[in-house]
Design a protein around this motif. Structure first.
Motif, mmCIF file in Angstrom:
data_model
loop_
_atom_site.group_PDB
_atom_site.id
_atom_site.type_symbol
_atom_site.label_atom_id
_atom_site.label_comp_id
_atom_site.label_asym_id
_atom_site.label_seq_id
_atom_site.Cartn_x
_atom_site.Cartn_y
_atom_site.Cartn_z
ATOM 1 N N SER A 180 0.825 -1.217 0.000
ATOM 2 C CA SER A 180 0.000 0.000 0.000
ATOM 3 C C SER A 180 0.857 1.263 0.000
ATOM 4 O O SER A 180 0.527 2.249 -0.652
ATOM 5 C CB SER A 180 -0.925 0.018 1.210
ATOM 6 O OG SER A 180 -1.841 -1.043 1.114
ATOM 7 N N LEU A 181 1.967 1.221 0.731
ATOM 8 C CA LEU A 181 2.853 2.395 0.775
ATOM 9 C C LEU A 181 3.437 2.672 -0.611
ATOM 10 O O LEU A 181 3.510 3.821 -1.057
ATOM 11 C CB LEU A 181 3.980 2.161 1.795
ATOM 12 C CG LEU A 181 3.534 2.193 3.263
ATOM 13 C CD1 LEU A 181 4.572 1.548 4.168
ATOM 14 C CD2 LEU A 181 3.252 3.617 3.726
ATOM 15 N N VAL A 182 3.840 1.597 -1.304
ATOM 16 C CA VAL A 182 4.392 1.760 -2.659
ATOM 17 C C VAL A 182 3.335 2.400 -3.568
ATOM 18 O O VAL A 182 3.626 3.324 -4.333
ATOM 19 C CB VAL A 182 4.850 0.395 -3.227
ATOM 20 C CG1 VAL A 182 5.148 0.494 -4.717
ATOM 21 C CG2 VAL A 182 6.070 -0.118 -2.469
ATOM 22 N N ILE A 183 2.108 1.912 -3.443
ATOM 23 C CA ILE A 183 1.012 2.448 -4.279
ATOM 24 C C ILE A 183 0.793 3.939 -3.965
ATOM 25 O O ILE A 183 0.398 4.713 -4.821
ATOM 26 C CB ILE A 183 -0.273 1.607 -4.069
ATOM 27 C CG1 ILE A 183 -0.047 0.188 -4.597
ATOM 28 C CG2 ILE A 183 -1.480 2.239 -4.756
ATOM 29 C CD1 ILE A 183 -1.103 -0.831 -4.168
ATOM 30 N N ASN A 184 1.116 4.331 -2.727
ATOM 31 C CA ASN A 184 1.008 5.734 -2.335
ATOM 32 C C ASN A 184 2.295 6.527 -2.628
ATOM 33 O O ASN A 184 2.501 7.611 -2.091
ATOM 34 C CB ASN A 184 0.657 5.837 -0.848
ATOM 35 C CG ASN A 184 -0.824 5.632 -0.601
ATOM 36 O OD1 ASN A 184 -1.612 6.567 -0.722
ATOM 37 N ND2 ASN A 184 -1.222 4.406 -0.298
ATOM 38 N N LYS A 185 3.180 5.931 -3.441
ATOM 39 C CA LYS A 185 4.416 6.594 -3.894
ATOM 40 C C LYS A 185 5.371 6.947 -2.744
ATOM 41 O O LYS A 185 5.944 8.041 -2.676
ATOM 42 C CB LYS A 185 4.080 7.849 -4.712
ATOM 43 C CG LYS A 185 3.247 7.545 -5.955
ATOM 44 C CD LYS A 185 3.235 8.714 -6.894
ATOM 45 C CE LYS A 185 2.686 8.416 -8.271
ATOM 46 N NZ LYS A 185 1.747 7.327 -8.421
ATOM 47 N N ILE A 186 5.487 6.008 -1.836
ATOM 48 C CA ILE A 186 6.432 6.169 -0.726
ATOM 49 C C ILE A 186 7.499 5.075 -0.861
ATOM 50 O O ILE A 186 7.185 3.936 -1.216
ATOM 51 C CB ILE A 186 5.675 6.078 0.621
ATOM 52 C CG1 ILE A 186 4.701 7.266 0.722
ATOM 53 C CG2 ILE A 186 6.618 6.050 1.806
ATOM 54 C CD1 ILE A 186 3.701 7.186 1.842
ATOM 55 N N ASN A 187 8.763 5.456 -0.624
ATOM 56 C CA ASN A 187 9.868 4.481 -0.737
ATOM 57 C C ASN A 187 9.892 3.604 0.507
ATOM 58 O O ASN A 187 9.885 4.120 1.623
ATOM 59 C CB ASN A 187 11.211 5.211 -0.849
ATOM 60 C CG ASN A 187 11.189 6.229 -1.960
ATOM 61 O OD1 ASN A 187 10.862 5.891 -3.101
ATOM 62 N ND2 ASN A 187 11.482 7.478 -1.637
ATOM 63 N N VAL A 188 9.957 2.295 0.298
ATOM 64 C CA VAL A 188 9.797 1.379 1.436
ATOM 65 C C VAL A 188 11.041 0.529 1.679
ATOM 66 O O VAL A 188 11.603 -0.054 0.746
ATOM 67 C CB VAL A 188 8.598 0.433 1.202
ATOM 68 C CG1 VAL A 188 8.442 -0.544 2.364
ATOM 69 C CG2 VAL A 188 7.305 1.216 1.006
ATOM 70 N N THR A 189 11.437 0.469 2.957
ATOM 71 C CA THR A 189 12.435 -0.511 3.392
ATOM 72 C C THR A 189 11.753 -1.418 4.404
ATOM 73 O O THR A 189 11.170 -0.927 5.378
ATOM 74 C CB THR A 189 13.640 0.180 4.073
ATOM 75 O OG1 THR A 189 14.201 1.105 3.148
ATOM 76 C CG2 THR A 189 14.707 -0.837 4.488
ATOM 77 N N MET A 190 11.818 -2.723 4.167
ATOM 78 C CA MET A 190 11.233 -3.671 5.128
ATOM 79 C C MET A 190 12.341 -4.266 5.985
ATOM 80 O O MET A 190 13.380 -4.669 5.458
ATOM 81 C CB MET A 190 10.506 -4.810 4.394
ATOM 82 C CG MET A 190 9.246 -4.355 3.692
ATOM 83 S SD MET A 190 8.242 -5.753 3.119
ATOM 84 C CE MET A 190 7.608 -6.402 4.674
ATOM 85 N N VAL A 191 12.096 -4.333 7.280
ATOM 86 C CA VAL A 191 13.090 -4.863 8.224
ATOM 87 C C VAL A 191 12.445 -5.979 9.031
ATOM 88 O O VAL A 191 11.383 -5.772 9.622
ATOM 89 C CB VAL A 191 13.548 -3.769 9.213
ATOM 90 C CG1 VAL A 191 14.548 -4.333 10.212
ATOM 91 C CG2 VAL A 191 14.131 -2.572 8.478
ATOM 92 N N PHE A 192 13.072 -7.166 9.028
ATOM 93 C CA PHE A 192 12.543 -8.230 9.892
ATOM 94 C C PHE A 192 13.645 -9.205 10.270
ATOM 95 O O PHE A 192 14.662 -9.303 9.580
ATOM 96 C CB PHE A 192 11.337 -8.934 9.245
ATOM 97 C CG PHE A 192 11.507 -9.346 7.812
ATOM 98 C CD1 PHE A 192 12.107 -10.552 7.489
ATOM 99 C CD2 PHE A 192 11.055 -8.545 6.786
ATOM 100 C CE1 PHE A 192 12.246 -10.943 6.163
ATOM 101 C CE2 PHE A 192 11.191 -8.921 5.453
ATOM 102 C CZ PHE A 192 11.787 -10.129 5.138
ATOM 103 N N PRO A 193 13.436 -9.918 11.395
ATOM 104 C CA PRO A 193 14.527 -10.743 11.930
ATOM 105 C C PRO A 193 14.780 -12.055 11.184
ATOM 106 O O PRO A 193 15.870 -12.626 11.286
ATOM 107 C CB PRO A 193 14.086 -11.037 13.369
ATOM 108 C CG PRO A 193 12.616 -10.830 13.403
ATOM 109 C CD PRO A 193 12.292 -9.834 12.335
#
Ligand code: FDA
Ligand code: NAD
Length: 426
Positions: A180-193
């Protein structure tokens, strides 16, 4: 003195809405049923909050997604509850329950009594503080469990178009919000363990497909590490996240999806608890026979696996709710619940469904470089779980039917070669 009802549903989420509809189908009389919910709106289809609600164009807004539109049933607005004589006590938290006396005490000081209680309290989002990270109530750190959370997320998203978001957690919330963030034109970094996304369900091969797809949309992945601290500006907004591996990621927005805890605390010491939820029998009845539990908070016997499970998905919330009401109103006509677990997700143009159990040996099938592929799980020589991306209605139905039948699988290579046709031919 307070009010008295025959039936009280505690909680006003997905399960509550479906239970209310079922009660009216079974002929409950006006004035007999009450729903008490901390939320200020009538029950709605929670899955919309990470999907349609976050769209930049023509977003879904209430009243369009009140329950029970999710199964093409009636849309239950506040007016519907009024017309059916169902007391909707909204914006009201229940502070304590006395299951022996069959009473509830609300935060407004009212005592409400019941003959039968249906517990549908769902779950709460785990907070970063519980993992030792200080958030200081920052206005640009968002969780996503209810309408208030989703509205906050939309506001923050709108204020940082073109900016950077960090998504903490690689589960359902993380994956759906990142899209959804990408669709809203926001650059995304995902962080998980973990070393791949959706670790509770996906195999590495399945996860690779989605991660590659997301990378194609510009999403960056930082795996195998966790957040240790935030950096704040003078107004208290987060400006960056610091990770355990030493990485610093600038952030205009942080979305956190690090799992949930079922809301059982009102019943601890009063009801049996198992797998983190209220333990119920095949009628969804708890260890006190006047109490039923449904949805995310219920740990119920899954006949197919001969085990008690607690599921955190909407289909299970809808069906456990209906089953409980049937068992309450027509006990002699209601068998033990016999459920095939069903999960799904939709992100970008992708869509997958999963049935059964992801246990045992894994057989991947289909074209992992194309649009439709899947996997089977085989345990003790029986097919127990199935996953399909990009299927059509008939294919998903075939998969569900085959998984429920638990057919024997003699040769894993044959199963791989047959792929989807193994299910279609059953
Ligand atoms: P739910 O959480 O819906 O409702 C619980 C209710 O109880 C709330 O109204 C709460 O305020 C109330 N409550 C709790 N304690 C109370 C108290 N003490 N007093 C008064 N009220 C109290 N699943 C899926 O299969 N596919 C999907 O695509 C999605 N998508 C999705 C998106 C997002 C953003 C979320 C958060 C979740 C999903 N899910 C999902 C999961 C699905 O929504 C979830 O399984 C159901 O909402 C569970 O329904 P319940 O009614 O059990 O809890
Ligand atoms: P989840 O259990 O799906 O994923 C939690 C993730 O948090 C893990 O995969 C892990 O990557 C991460 N994590 C755990 N501890 C962490 C830590 N200390 N730091 C960073 N990351 C950590 O939970 P969720 O994604 O928060 O989803 C919440 C609930 O909403 C679940 O019950 C889920 O089933 C439901 N939901 C379902 C759907 C769907 O079925 N399509 C969609 C959205 C939400």
């Amino acid at each position: 003195m307070g009010r008295a009802f025959v039936y009280v549903i505690l909680g006003g989420g997905v399960a509550a809405g479906y239970a209310a509809l079922e009660f009216t189908k079974k002929g409950v009389s006006p004035g007999e049923l009450c729903i008490i919910s901390e939320e200020s709106v009538a029950p709605y289809e929670r899955p919309a909050l990470s999907k349609g609600f976050l769209l930049p164009e023509a977003p879904a807004r209430l009243p369009s997604f009140h329950t029970c539109v999710g199964l093409n049933e009636e849309r239950l607005t506040t007016k519907w509850y009024n017309e059916h004589g169902i007391e909707l006590v909204l914006g009201t938290r229940v502070k304590s329950v006395d299951v022996k006396r069959k009473t509830l005490l609300t935060a407004t000081g009212e005592t409400i009594s019941y003959k039968i209680l249906v517990v549908a309290t769902g779950a709460r989002a785990l907070k970063l503080e519980e993992f030792g990270v200080n958030v200081l109530e920052a206005e640009n750190v968002c969780y996503l469990r209810d309408l208030a959370d989703a509205s906050k997320l939309v506001n923050v998203m709108q204020s940082c178009v073109g900016g950077n978001a960090v998504v903490i957690g690689g589960g359902y919330i993380g994956m759906e919000c990142a899209a959804s963030l990408v669709i809203n034109k926001i650059n995304v970094t995902m962080v998980f363990p973990e070393d791949h996304c959706m670790p509770r369900l996906f195999t590495t091969k399945i996860a690779d497909y989605y991660e590659d797809y997301y990378k194609g949309k510009g999403v960056k992945f930082v795996k195998g590490t966790v957040l240790t601290s935030f950096e704040f500006d003078s107004s208290g907004k987060v400006t960056a996240v610091n990770l355990k591996d030493g990485t610093r990621v600038p952030a205009d927005l942080v979305v956190v999806g690090i799992g949930i805890r079922p809301n059982t605390s009102l019943f601890e010491g009063q009801l049996s608890i198992e797998k983190g939820g209220i333990k119920v029998n095949g009628k969804m009845q708890a260890s006190n026979s006047s109490v039923y539990a449904v949805g995310d908070v219920a740990a119920f016997p899954v006949k197919l696996f001969g085990e008690i499970r607690r599921l955190e998905h909407v289909d299970s919330a809808r069906r456990t709710a209906r089953h409980a009401v049937n068992a309450i109103v027509e006990p002699e006509k209601t068998d033990d619940f016999d459920y095939l677990p069903f999960f799904y997700s939709r992100v970008f143009g992708l869509s997958w469904q999963f049935y059964g159990d992801n246990a045992g040996e894994i057989v991947h099938f289909g074209d992992y470089s194309g649009k439709s592929f899947g996997a089977y799980w085989v345990k003790d020589g029986l097919l127990v779980g199935s996953f399909l991306e990009g299927g059509n209605k008939e294919e998903y139905e075939a998969l569900a039917k085959a998984t429920r039948l638990k057919p024997s699988v003699e040769n894993l290579t044959d199963l791989e070669n047959k792929g989807l046709s193994f299910s279609v031919e059953i």
